[in-house]
Design a protein around this motif. Sequence first.
Motif, PDB file in Angstrom:
ATOM      1  N   ILE A   1       2.360   2.538  58.201  1.00  0.00           N
ATOM      2  CA  ILE A   1       2.002   1.536  59.385  1.00  0.00           C
ATOM      3  C   ILE A   1       0.827   2.217  60.415  1.00  0.00           C
ATOM      4  CG2 ILE A   1       2.521   1.100  62.095  1.00  0.00           C
ATOM      5  CD1 ILE A   1       4.361  -0.597  60.321  1.00  0.00           C
ATOM      6  N   ILE A   2      -0.131   1.368  60.800  1.00  0.00           N
ATOM      7  CA  ILE A   2      -1.237   2.124  61.853  1.00  0.00           C
ATOM      8  C   ILE A   2      -1.063   1.636  62.736  1.00  0.00           C
ATOM      9  CG2 ILE A   2      -4.255   2.168  61.844  1.00  0.00           C
ATOM     10  CD1 ILE A   2      -4.259   1.809  58.878  1.00  0.00           C
ATOM     11  N   ALA A   3      -0.893   2.385  63.568  1.00  0.00           N
ATOM     12  CA  ALA A   3      -0.308   1.916  64.801  1.00  0.00           C
ATOM     13  C   ALA A   3      -1.145   2.780  66.307  1.00  0.00           C
ATOM     14  CB  ALA A   3       1.012   2.153  65.529  1.00  0.00           C
ATOM     15  N   ARG A   4      -1.400   2.495  67.483  1.00  0.00           N
ATOM     16  CA  ARG A   4      -1.505   3.612  68.157  1.00  0.00           C
ATOM     17  C   ARG A   4      -0.947   4.919  68.858  1.00  0.00           C
ATOM     18  NH1 ARG A   4      -6.550   4.290  69.706  1.00  0.00           N
ATOM     19  NH2 ARG A   4      -7.180   2.330  70.343  1.00  0.00           N
ATOM     20  N   ARG A   5       0.646   4.451  68.583  1.00  0.00           N
ATOM     21  CA  ARG A   5       1.381   6.460  68.566  1.00  0.00           C
ATOM     22  C   ARG A   5       2.301   6.327  67.608  1.00  0.00           C
ATOM     23  NH1 ARG A   5      -0.686   6.491  73.355  1.00  0.00           N
ATOM     24  NH2 ARG A   5       0.267   5.427  75.584  1.00  0.00           N
TER      25      ARG A   5
ATOM     26  N   GLU B   1       7.554 -13.175  55.107  1.00  0.00           N
ATOM     27  CA  GLU B   1       6.838 -15.035  56.529  1.00  0.00           C
ATOM     28  C   GLU B   1       7.557 -14.107  57.975  1.00  0.00           C
ATOM     29  OE1 GLU B   1       8.920 -15.608  54.122  1.00  0.00           O
ATOM     30  OE2 GLU B   1       7.434 -15.500  52.338  1.00  0.00           O
ATOM     31  N   THR B   2       8.390 -14.209  58.223  1.00  0.00           N
ATOM     32  CA  THR B   2       8.761 -13.552  59.212  1.00  0.00           C
ATOM     33  C   THR B   2       8.448 -12.296  60.145  1.00  0.00           C
ATOM     34  OG1 THR B   2      10.976 -14.581  59.421  1.00  0.00           O
ATOM     35  CG2 THR B   2      10.934 -13.407  61.144  1.00  0.00           C
ATOM     36  N   PHE B   3       8.499 -11.378  59.304  1.00  0.00           N
ATOM     37  CA  PHE B   3       7.837 -10.177  59.976  1.00  0.00           C
ATOM     38  C   PHE B   3       6.460 -10.079  60.282  1.00  0.00           C
ATOM     39  CE2 PHE B   3       5.298  -6.229  58.501  1.00  0.00           C
ATOM     40  CZ  PHE B   3       6.115  -5.640  59.199  1.00  0.00           C
ATOM     41  N   ALA B   4       5.447 -10.385  59.362  1.00  0.00           N
ATOM     42  CA  ALA B   4       4.536 -11.160  59.458  1.00  0.00           C
ATOM     43  C   ALA B   4       3.810 -11.075  61.442  1.00  0.00           C
ATOM     44  CB  ALA B   4       3.717 -11.516  58.844  1.00  0.00           C
ATOM     45  N   VAL B   5       4.552 -12.632  61.495  1.00  0.00           N
ATOM     46  CA  VAL B   5       4.961 -12.917  62.489  1.00  0.00           C
ATOM     47  C   VAL B   5       5.479 -11.672  63.660  1.00  0.00           C
ATOM     48  CG1 VAL B   5       5.381 -14.775  64.127  1.00  0.00           C
ATOM     49  CG2 VAL B   5       4.881 -15.998  61.363  1.00  0.00           C
ATOM     50  N   TRP B   6       6.620 -11.457  63.415  1.00  0.00           N
ATOM     51  CA  TRP B   6       6.677 -10.334  64.604  1.00  0.00           C
ATOM     52  C   TRP B   6       6.200  -9.371  64.724  1.00  0.00           C
ATOM     53  CZ3 TRP B   6       8.427  -5.011  63.300  1.00  0.00           C
ATOM     54  CH2 TRP B   6       9.226  -4.393  64.384  1.00  0.00           C
ATOM     55  N   LEU B   7       5.647  -9.307  63.693  1.00  0.00           N
ATOM     56  CA  LEU B   7       4.341  -7.402  63.855  1.00  0.00           C
ATOM     57  C   LEU B   7       3.438  -8.100  64.687  1.00  0.00           C
ATOM     58  CD1 LEU B   7       3.754  -4.668  62.880  1.00  0.00           C
ATOM     59  CD2 LEU B   7       3.172  -5.613  60.863  1.00  0.00           C
TER      60      LEU B   7
ATOM     61  N   ARG C   1       0.579  -5.922  67.103  1.00  0.00           N
ATOM     62  CA  ARG C   1       0.958  -4.294  67.545  1.00  0.00           C
ATOM     63  C   ARG C   1       0.122  -3.189  66.595  1.00  0.00           C
ATOM     64  NH1 ARG C   1       7.686  -5.863  67.968  1.00  0.00           N
ATOM     65  NH2 ARG C   1       7.052  -7.918  68.170  1.00  0.00           N
ATOM     66  N   ALA C   2       0.151  -4.098  65.664  1.00  0.00           N
ATOM     67  CA  ALA C   2       0.349  -3.146  64.059  1.00  0.00           C
ATOM     68  C   ALA C   2      -0.774  -3.215  62.915  1.00  0.00           C
ATOM     69  CB  ALA C   2       1.026  -1.101  64.152  1.00  0.00           C
ATOM     70  N   ARG C   3      -0.904  -2.470  62.113  1.00  0.00           N
ATOM     71  CA  ARG C   3      -1.473  -2.943  60.548  1.00  0.00           C
ATOM     72  C   ARG C   3      -0.499  -2.337  60.192  1.00  0.00           C
ATOM     73  NH1 ARG C   3      -5.692  -5.568  58.395  1.00  0.00           N
ATOM     74  NH2 ARG C   3      -5.789  -4.953  56.681  1.00  0.00           N
ATOM     75  N   ALA C   4       0.296  -3.748  59.375  1.00  0.00           N
ATOM     76  CA  ALA C   4       1.246  -2.852  58.226  1.00  0.00           C
ATOM     77  C   ALA C   4       1.032  -2.888  56.439  1.00  0.00           C
ATOM     78  CB  ALA C   4       3.178  -3.034  58.512  1.00  0.00           C
ATOM     79  N   ILE C   5       1.293  -1.856  56.080  1.00  0.00           N
ATOM     80  CA  ILE C   5       0.849  -2.141  54.327  1.00  0.00           C
ATOM     81  C   ILE C   5       2.244  -1.521  53.586  1.00  0.00           C
ATOM     82  CG2 ILE C   5      -0.379  -1.305  52.590  1.00  0.00           C
ATOM     83  CD1 ILE C   5      -1.790  -0.564  55.259  1.00  0.00           C
TER      84      ILE C   5
ATOM     85  N   ARG D   1       1.445  -4.978  46.419  1.00  0.00           N
ATOM     86  CA  ARG D   1       1.665  -4.528  48.360  1.00  0.00           C
ATOM     87  C   ARG D   1       1.133  -5.567  48.832  1.00  0.00           C
ATOM     88  NH1 ARG D   1      -4.525  -1.950  49.088  1.00  0.00           N
ATOM     89  NH2 ARG D   1      -4.744  -2.860  50.816  1.00  0.00           N
ATOM     90  N   THR D   2       1.062  -6.134  49.837  1.00  0.00           N
ATOM     91  CA  THR D   2       2.070  -7.066  51.356  1.00  0.00           C
ATOM     92  C   THR D   2       1.022  -5.751  52.538  1.00  0.00           C
ATOM     93  OG1 THR D   2       3.182  -8.201  50.072  1.00  0.00           O
ATOM     94  CG2 THR D   2       2.813  -8.783  52.513  1.00  0.00           C
ATOM     95  N   THR D   3      -0.708  -6.341  53.094  1.00  0.00           N
ATOM     96  CA  THR D   3      -1.038  -6.379  54.159  1.00  0.00           C
ATOM     97  C   THR D   3      -0.739  -7.101  55.436  1.00  0.00           C
ATOM     98  OG1 THR D   3      -2.468  -4.493  52.495  1.00  0.00           O
ATOM     99  CG2 THR D   3      -2.994  -5.395  55.520  1.00  0.00           C
ATOM    100  N   CYS D   4      -0.221  -6.707  56.534  1.00  0.00           N
ATOM    101  CA  CYS D   4      -0.183  -7.556  57.157  1.00  0.00           C
ATOM    102  C   CYS D   4      -0.636  -7.292  58.829  1.00  0.00           C
ATOM    103  CB  CYS D   4       1.093  -8.211  57.555  1.00  0.00           C
ATOM    104  SG  CYS D   4       2.105  -7.459  57.732  1.00  0.00           S
ATOM    105  N   GLY D   5      -0.747  -7.877  59.594  1.00  0.00           N
ATOM    106  CA  GLY D   5      -0.868  -7.334  61.138  1.00  0.00           C
ATOM    107  C   GLY D   5      -2.572  -6.918  61.399  1.00  0.00           C
TER     108      GLY D   5
END
Length: 86
Positions: free
Chosen positions: A23-27, A47-53, A56-60, A72-76
């Motif tokens: 997770i790439i996030a501010r904190r 699919e729900t995870f991508a919408v929920w995220l 807020r952050a980038r997820a790999i 490998r899935t990337t979203c956010g």
Amino acid sequence: VRYSHIVNPRTALGLTQPCAVTIIARRGAQADGLATASCVLAAEQPETFAVWLGDRARAILFRRDAAGRIERTTCGTSPPGLHSSL
């Protein structure tokens, strides 16, 4: 069956599908919580995870498919001021 230390709150059991999340996030604290939640939600409903995220952050996410290959899935999106080439 091997169980993870991450517990699915719906089943009260440890996850059985291996999952690695970055997770790439501010904190850091936010990234830690999002990574744990990501393992549970992304395993069940990607699919729900991508919408929920959202933004807020980038997820790999890295998971094994049915054939044993790593997916490998990337979203956010990366937070403002933080750029990622992933």
